[in-house]
Design a protein around this motif. Structure first.
Motif, PDB file in Angstrom:
ATOM      1  N   GLU A  45       0.882  -1.217  -0.202  1.00 18.08           N
ATOM      2  CA  GLU A  45      -0.096  -0.251  -0.048  1.00 18.08           C
ATOM      3  C   GLU A  45       0.939   1.236  -0.067  1.00 18.08           C
ATOM      4  OE1 GLU A  45      -2.993   0.036  -0.841  1.00 18.08           O
ATOM      5  OE2 GLU A  45      -3.231  -2.499  -0.671  1.00 18.08           O
ATOM      6  N   PHE A  46       1.807   1.264   1.012  1.00 18.08           N
ATOM      7  CA  PHE A  46       2.915   2.374   0.721  1.00 18.08           C
ATOM      8  C   PHE A  46       3.556   2.478  -0.464  1.00 18.08           C
ATOM      9  CE2 PHE A  46       2.765   2.296   5.569  1.00 18.08           C
ATOM     10  CZ  PHE A  46       2.791   3.581   5.762  1.00 18.08           C
ATOM     11  N   THR A  47       3.642   1.473  -1.144  1.00 12.32           N
ATOM     12  CA  THR A  47       4.631   1.620  -2.336  1.00 12.32           C
ATOM     13  C   THR A  47       3.686   2.197  -3.537  1.00 12.32           C
ATOM     14  OG1 THR A  47       6.013  -0.417  -1.798  1.00 12.32           O
ATOM     15  CG2 THR A  47       5.747  -0.024  -4.035  1.00 12.32           C
ATOM     16  N   ILE A  48       2.402   1.565  -3.681  1.00 11.79           N
ATOM     17  CA  ILE A  48       1.557   2.162  -4.652  1.00 11.79           C
ATOM     18  C   ILE A  48       1.155   3.406  -4.233  1.00 11.79           C
ATOM     19  CG2 ILE A  48      -1.084   1.761  -5.527  1.00 11.79           C
ATOM     20  CD1 ILE A  48       1.344  -0.183  -6.306  1.00 11.79           C
ATOM     21  N   SER A  49       0.767   3.978  -3.054  1.00  8.99           N
ATOM     22  CA  SER A  49       0.867   5.560  -2.749  1.00  8.99           C
ATOM     23  C   SER A  49       1.849   6.325  -2.947  1.00  8.99           C
ATOM     24  CB  SER A  49       0.461   5.532  -1.208  1.00  8.99           C
ATOM     25  OG  SER A  49      -0.728   4.932  -0.969  1.00  8.99           O
ATOM     26  N   VAL A  52      -2.490  10.150 -13.901  1.00 10.88           N
ATOM     27  CA  VAL A  52      -3.363   9.676 -12.714  1.00 10.88           C
ATOM     28  C   VAL A  52      -3.461   7.929 -13.191  1.00 10.88           C
ATOM     29  CG1 VAL A  52      -5.972   9.083 -11.999  1.00 10.88           C
ATOM     30  CG2 VAL A  52      -5.004  11.565 -12.627  1.00 10.88           C
ATOM     31  N   ILE A  53      -3.089   7.146 -12.165  1.00 11.84           N
ATOM     32  CA  ILE A  53      -3.004   5.621 -12.124  1.00 11.84           C
ATOM     33  C   ILE A  53      -4.257   5.108 -11.527  1.00 11.84           C
ATOM     34  CG2 ILE A  53      -1.636   3.841 -11.488  1.00 11.84           C
ATOM     35  CD1 ILE A  53       0.999   5.603 -11.602  1.00 11.84           C
ATOM     36  N   ALA A  54      -5.095   4.298 -12.495  1.00 10.47           N
ATOM     37  CA  ALA A  54      -6.123   3.870 -12.062  1.00 10.47           C
ATOM     38  C   ALA A  54      -5.910   2.531 -11.442  1.00 10.47           C
ATOM     39  CB  ALA A  54      -7.256   3.750 -12.930  1.00 10.47           C
ATOM     40  N   ALA A  55      -6.569   1.906 -10.464  1.00  7.97           N
ATOM     41  CA  ALA A  55      -6.422   0.320 -10.142  1.00  7.97           C
ATOM     42  C   ALA A  55      -6.347  -0.552 -11.248  1.00  7.97           C
ATOM     43  CB  ALA A  55      -7.376   0.117  -9.029  1.00  7.97           C
ATOM     44  N   GLY A  56      -5.762  -1.403 -11.068  1.00 12.56           N
ATOM     45  CA  GLY A  56      -5.688  -2.490 -12.059  1.00 12.56           C
ATOM     46  C   GLY A  56      -6.698  -3.651 -11.676  1.00 12.56           C
ATOM     47  N   MET A  57      -6.818  -4.728 -12.533  1.00  9.64           N
ATOM     48  CA  MET A  57      -7.524  -5.693 -12.404  1.00  9.64           C
ATOM     49  C   MET A  57      -7.102  -6.530 -10.978  1.00  9.64           C
ATOM     50  SD  MET A  57      -8.389  -9.439 -14.017  1.00  9.64           S
ATOM     51  CE  MET A  57      -6.577  -9.602 -14.100  1.00  9.64           C
ATOM     52  N   TRP A  58      -5.800  -6.861 -11.160  1.00  8.42           N
ATOM     53  CA  TRP A  58      -4.884  -7.754 -10.124  1.00  8.42           C
ATOM     54  C   TRP A  58      -5.495  -6.837  -8.635  1.00  8.42           C
ATOM     55  CZ3 TRP A  58      -4.440 -12.407 -10.189  1.00  8.42           C
ATOM     56  CH2 TRP A  58      -4.216 -12.815 -11.425  1.00  8.42           C
ATOM     57  N   GLY A  59      -5.277  -5.302  -8.755  1.00  7.42           N
ATOM     58  CA  GLY A  59      -5.388  -4.596  -7.455  1.00  7.42           C
ATOM     59  C   GLY A  59      -6.850  -4.691  -6.981  1.00  7.42           C
ATOM     60  N   LYS A  60      -7.995  -4.795  -7.831  1.00  8.80           N
ATOM     61  CA  LYS A  60      -9.358  -4.874  -7.467  1.00  8.80           C
ATOM     62  C   LYS A  60      -9.487  -6.356  -7.143  1.00  8.80           C
ATOM     63  CE  LYS A  60     -10.629  -1.480 -10.694  1.00  8.80           C
ATOM     64  NZ  LYS A  60     -11.573  -1.018 -12.098  1.00  8.80           N
ATOM     65  N   VAL A  61      -9.003  -7.505  -7.709  1.00 10.64           N
ATOM     66  CA  VAL A  61      -9.179  -8.720  -7.280  1.00 10.64           C
ATOM     67  C   VAL A  61      -8.513  -8.852  -5.518  1.00 10.64           C
ATOM     68  CG1 VAL A  61      -8.558 -11.014  -7.404  1.00 10.64           C
ATOM     69  CG2 VAL A  61      -9.257  -9.816  -9.535  1.00 10.64           C
TER      70      VAL A  61
END
Length: 185
Positions: free
Chosen positions: A99-103, A115-124
């Protein structure tokens, strides 16, 4: 302040109540109150997003605070589970580190106008993690001893799956956003 932002603030306000009912022993039905609070807080994320998009109420505050509220909710729940022996600390560390890395990547990307949207793997990963947390909070094995072993195995499967998906989603995120990394060589 618009309705989606108020719902986001409500989610943040619910976190200490969740922690009190989940962490403090001796509160009658505390675990189940915490369970309901967690589900309401989790579902509020979906509700505020739908309202914001449907009625064009997306704000900078919401873009910043909504994911932050989610991270605080999930991280608080997982950290609270460690001393209870409900989840392993290393799993929590992996999930929080991701979470820190993605943030951090999102901040760097935002500085570059991306703007970086959440990907499929992130949603899963998010869906599995939320289900895992709900199942672990419920702790049905403690209430129904005859199914304790099966519940424990199911919880472990969800915990390990959440950890694996966390790593997979991080790798996927880094691969799909390598241009953000390239800007800081």
């Amino acid at each position: 302040m618009n309705l989606p932002n108020k719902i986001t603030i409500l989610r943040v306000i619910l976190i200490p109540f969740f922690l009190v009912f989940y962490m403090i022993p001796g509160i009658p039905a505390g675990k189940w109150i915490a369970f309901v609070i967690f589900i309401v807080a989790s579902l509020s994320d979906m509700v505020d997003g739908k309202i914001a998009r449907k009625y064009n109420l997306v704000t900078d505050f919401g873009k910043f605070m909504d994911p932050l509220a989610d991270k605080i909710l999930v991280c608080s729940a997982m950290i609270a589970m460690i001393p209870k022996g409900r989840i392993m600390a290393w799993v929590v560390i992996i999930i929080i580190a991701r979470e820190f890395t993605i943030s951090g990547f999102r901040l760097v990307a935002a500085d570059n106008g991306k703007v970086i949207a959440a990907g499929m793997w992130g949603k899963v990963k998010t869906a599995v993690t939320m289900v895992m947390l709900v199942v672990v909070i419920a702790d049905l094995g403690a209430d129904i001893p005859s199914i304790a072993t099966a519940v424990h195995v199911f919880e472990l499967i969800l915990i390990y799956t959440s950890a694996i998906l966390t790593i997979v989603s991080l790798i996927d995120y880094l691969i799909h956003n390598k241009d953000v990394i390239a800007t800081y060589k």
